[in-house]
Design an enzyme around this catalytic site. Structure first.
Site, PDB file in Angstrom:
ATOM      1  N   ASP A  44       0.829  -1.112   0.091  1.00 54.75           N
ATOM      2  CA  ASP A  44      -0.022   0.073  -0.041  1.00 54.75           C
ATOM      3  C   ASP A  44       0.910   1.286   0.023  1.00 54.75           C
ATOM      4  O   ASP A  44       2.086   1.167  -0.101  1.00 54.75           O
ATOM      5  CB  ASP A  44      -0.798   0.072   1.088  1.00 54.75           C
ATOM      6  CG  ASP A  44      -0.341   0.205   2.502  1.00 54.75           C
ATOM      7  OD1 ASP A  44       0.926   0.218   2.563  1.00 54.75           O
ATOM      8  OD2 ASP A  44      -0.905   0.272   3.475  1.00 54.75           O
ATOM      9  N   HIS A  45       0.260   2.309   0.266  1.00 48.99           N
ATOM     10  CA  HIS A  45       1.197   3.775   0.400  1.00 48.99           C
ATOM     11  C   HIS A  45       2.458   3.770   1.235  1.00 48.99           C
ATOM     12  O   HIS A  45       3.345   4.384   1.116  1.00 48.99           O
ATOM     13  CB  HIS A  45       0.275   5.007   0.321  1.00 48.99           C
ATOM     14  CG  HIS A  45      -0.789   4.799   1.493  1.00 48.99           C
ATOM     15  ND1 HIS A  45      -1.931   3.823   1.750  1.00 48.99           N
ATOM     16  CD2 HIS A  45      -0.542   5.313   2.754  1.00 48.99           C
ATOM     17  CE1 HIS A  45      -2.468   3.968   2.918  1.00 48.99           C
ATOM     18  NE2 HIS A  45      -1.812   4.866   3.534  1.00 48.99           N
ATOM     19  N   CYS A  87       3.272  -3.030   3.939  1.00 45.84           N
ATOM     20  CA  CYS A  87       2.651  -1.863   4.384  1.00 45.84           C
ATOM     21  C   CYS A  87       3.248  -1.106   5.412  1.00 45.84           C
ATOM     22  O   CYS A  87       4.415  -1.486   5.548  1.00 45.84           O
ATOM     23  CB  CYS A  87       1.104  -2.307   4.671  1.00 45.84           C
ATOM     24  SG  CYS A  87       0.979  -3.145   6.332  1.00 45.84           S
ATOM     25  N   GLY A 133       3.203  -3.722   8.173  1.00 46.89           N
ATOM     26  CA  GLY A 133       3.335  -5.279   7.635  1.00 46.89           C
ATOM     27  C   GLY A 133       2.345  -6.156   8.323  1.00 46.89           C
ATOM     28  O   GLY A 133       2.046  -7.427   7.777  1.00 46.89           O
ATOM     29  N   ILE A 134       1.418  -5.595   9.259  1.00 49.65           N
ATOM     30  CA  ILE A 134       0.722  -6.215  10.095  1.00 49.65           C
ATOM     31  C   ILE A 134      -0.718  -6.441   9.298  1.00 49.65           C
ATOM     32  O   ILE A 134      -1.325  -7.442   9.083  1.00 49.65           O
ATOM     33  CB  ILE A 134       0.236  -5.657  11.357  1.00 49.65           C
ATOM     34  CG1 ILE A 134       1.596  -5.693  12.235  1.00 49.65           C
ATOM     35  CG2 ILE A 134      -0.788  -6.321  11.940  1.00 49.65           C
ATOM     36  CD1 ILE A 134       1.472  -4.569  13.522  1.00 49.65           C
ATOM     37  N   GLY A 135      -1.049  -5.317   8.621  1.00 48.66           N
ATOM     38  CA  GLY A 135      -2.458  -5.311   7.810  1.00 48.66           C
ATOM     39  C   GLY A 135      -2.350  -6.361   6.685  1.00 48.66           C
ATOM     40  O   GLY A 135      -3.340  -7.204   6.807  1.00 48.66           O
ATOM     41  N   HIS A 161       9.947 -24.124   8.814  1.00 41.65           N
ATOM     42  CA  HIS A 161       8.965 -24.596   9.830  1.00 41.65           C
ATOM     43  C   HIS A 161       7.482 -24.689   9.087  1.00 41.65           C
ATOM     44  O   HIS A 161       6.787 -25.537   9.157  1.00 41.65           O
ATOM     45  CB  HIS A 161       9.106 -24.065  11.165  1.00 41.65           C
ATOM     46  CG  HIS A 161      10.268 -24.368  11.987  1.00 41.65           C
ATOM     47  ND1 HIS A 161      10.255 -24.743  13.291  1.00 41.65           N
ATOM     48  CD2 HIS A 161      11.522 -24.376  11.460  1.00 41.65           C
ATOM     49  CE1 HIS A 161      11.471 -24.787  13.737  1.00 41.65           C
ATOM     50  NE2 HIS A 161      12.315 -24.834  12.450  1.00 41.65           N
ATOM     51  N   ARG A 187       7.322 -33.839  10.991  1.00 39.18           N
ATOM     52  CA  ARG A 187       6.517 -32.975  11.952  1.00 39.18           C
ATOM     53  C   ARG A 187       5.925 -31.625  11.760  1.00 39.18           C
ATOM     54  O   ARG A 187       5.009 -31.184  12.018  1.00 39.18           O
ATOM     55  CB  ARG A 187       7.245 -32.737  13.416  1.00 39.18           C
ATOM     56  CG  ARG A 187       8.449 -31.973  13.348  1.00 39.18           C
ATOM     57  CD  ARG A 187       9.227 -31.853  14.644  1.00 39.18           C
ATOM     58  NE  ARG A 187      10.165 -30.809  14.882  1.00 39.18           N
ATOM     59  CZ  ARG A 187      11.284 -30.805  14.289  1.00 39.18           C
ATOM     60  NH1 ARG A 187      11.584 -31.496  13.488  1.00 39.18           N
ATOM     61  NH2 ARG A 187      11.910 -29.646  14.463  1.00 39.18           N
ATOM     62  N   HIS A 188       6.809 -30.876  10.636  1.00 36.51           N
ATOM     63  CA  HIS A 188       6.061 -29.523  10.152  1.00 36.51           C
ATOM     64  C   HIS A 188       5.098 -29.894   9.321  1.00 36.51           C
ATOM     65  O   HIS A 188       4.233 -29.056   9.220  1.00 36.51           O
ATOM     66  CB  HIS A 188       7.580 -28.846   9.694  1.00 36.51           C
ATOM     67  CG  HIS A 188       8.451 -28.584  10.579  1.00 36.51           C
ATOM     68  ND1 HIS A 188       7.999 -27.856  11.675  1.00 36.51           N
ATOM     69  CD2 HIS A 188       9.902 -28.522  10.619  1.00 36.51           C
ATOM     70  CE1 HIS A 188       9.205 -27.657  12.671  1.00 36.51           C
ATOM     71  NE2 HIS A 188      10.286 -28.018  11.855  1.00 36.51           N
TER      72      HIS A 188
HETATM   73  C1  RB5 Z   1      -1.381   2.864   6.479  1.00 40.56           C
HETATM   74  O1  RB5 Z   1      -1.425   3.979   7.211  1.00 40.56           O
HETATM   75  C2  RB5 Z   1      -1.174   1.815   7.386  1.00 40.56           C
HETATM   76  O2  RB5 Z   1      -2.462   1.542   8.299  1.00 40.56           O
HETATM   77  C3  RB5 Z   1      -0.821   0.386   6.646  1.00 40.56           C
HETATM   78  O3  RB5 Z   1       0.343   0.834   5.877  1.00 40.56           O
HETATM   79  C4  RB5 Z   1      -0.514  -0.721   7.603  1.00 40.56           C
HETATM   80  O4  RB5 Z   1       0.491  -0.640   8.280  1.00 40.56           O
HETATM   81  C5  RB5 Z   1      -1.667  -1.615   7.955  1.00 40.56           C
HETATM   82  O5  RB5 Z   1      -1.472  -2.553   8.839  1.00 40.56           O
END
Ligand code: RB5
Length: 303
Positions: free
Chosen positions: A168-169, A225, A228-230, A258, A293-294
């Protein structure tokens, strides 16, 4: 099915010879070999000298008609091998311009266009145009092409691993750095956008890459992102996806060994470019352990 296209200027001498040689050497059913030209205004059969040299070597291509390469063919090709650096530059410009128009002032670049010399021998050499020369020059060109094409491992092409990369941005700048790394290291990739720092919704990009990993179009994906979580949460909603958020090299290696992770996610706002590239390298180079196992645990996740 993998599509390979040999490209020269007019598609009457070098590229049809290359196509005929490759077809005679490659017996794999899942590889479709074509040749095209960059500037083809009329349809012509293969040059007579080229045809004679091929026939002398028991290679027949009498039904060839010259054709100009199309954007659609470039986009659908798995591998494009050009005779000269100039052909490669023109094709890249053509793709960039088309994408520039499509993506509203941004462009994407897929890394699947090489010169034949660059692809086979990592050399910056061109195959000279024999057009208008006598048959001896055509024979020299045939031998040069045969020598290079006989070194191509078509089985490797069939198994070649395409990487999909999206962001994303919040991940655009890091994605550009990773693309530079993949390009410099001749790693084939497809860029799924976004193509600027204009705000967009990350689940769309995560979904596009994840779908293509899940359906086998891509071998692996990389999603960036801000954190990296989203993208990781979104990608992991797709069946068959094992997306791993990694901000250190140890985790990147371990998740391949793994978890057989098929998507790497990272946050541009979390780590620097140097570490991110080391993580990408570890992720792409580490094979799954294949440990019983993996395998059992991954099966449990799938179920
Ligand atoms: C965008 O501002 C941000 O929320 C996105 O890049 C990301 O971190 C989401 O998890």
């Amino acid at each position: 099915m993998k599509n390979i296209i040999f490209v020269c200027t007019g598609n009457t001498c070098r590229s049809p010879m290359a196509e005929a040689i490759a077809k005679s050497l490659c017996k794999l059913k899942n590889i479709n070999i074509l040749s095209r030209g960059i500037f083809v205004y009329n349809s012509f059969p293969i040059n007579e000298n080229a045809k004679q040299i091929l026939l002398k070597n028991n290679i027949n291509i009498s039904s060839h008609i010259s054709k100009c390469i199309t954007l659609n063919e470039i986009e659908n090709a798995d591998l494009i091998l050009t005779m000269e650096k100039e052909h490669k530059n023109i094709l890249k410009q053509f793709v960039n311009k088309a994408n520039y128009a499509k993506n509203n002032n941004n462009f994407k670049e897929n890394n699947n266009i090489f010169t034949l010399y660059e692809y086979v021998e990592k050399k910056e050499l061109d195959i000279s145009d024999p057009f208008g020369s006598n048959i001896d020059i055509y024979e020299k060109c045939f031998n040069e092409l045969y020598n290079l094409i006989s070194k191509i491992n078509f089985n490797n092409i069939l198994e070649e691993n395409m990487i999909g990369i999206g962001c994303d941005h919040g991940g655009f700048k890091l994605k550009s750095e990773i693309i530079k790394y993949l390009t410099e290291n001749n790693i084939p990739f497809k860029d799924y956008g976004t193509y600027s720092t204009d705000a967009v919704d990350y689940p769309i990009y995560a979904k596009n890459v994840a779908n293509d990993v899940a359906n086998g179009t891509l071998d692996k994906g990389i999603l960036i992102c801000g954190t990296g979580i989203g993208v990781s949460i979104a990608a992991n909603k797709i069946k068959g996806i094992r997306a791993a958020l990694c901000h250190d090299v140890f985790s990147a290696k371990a998740t391949r060994e793994h978890n057989n992770a098929n998507i790497l996610t990272m946050g541009e706002r979390v780590i620097g470019v140097g570490l991110a590239l080391d993580i990408v390298k570890a992720f792409l180079q580490t094979p799954f352990s294949n440990d019983e196992r993996h395998i059992r645990r991954i099966k449990m996740i799938e179920e």
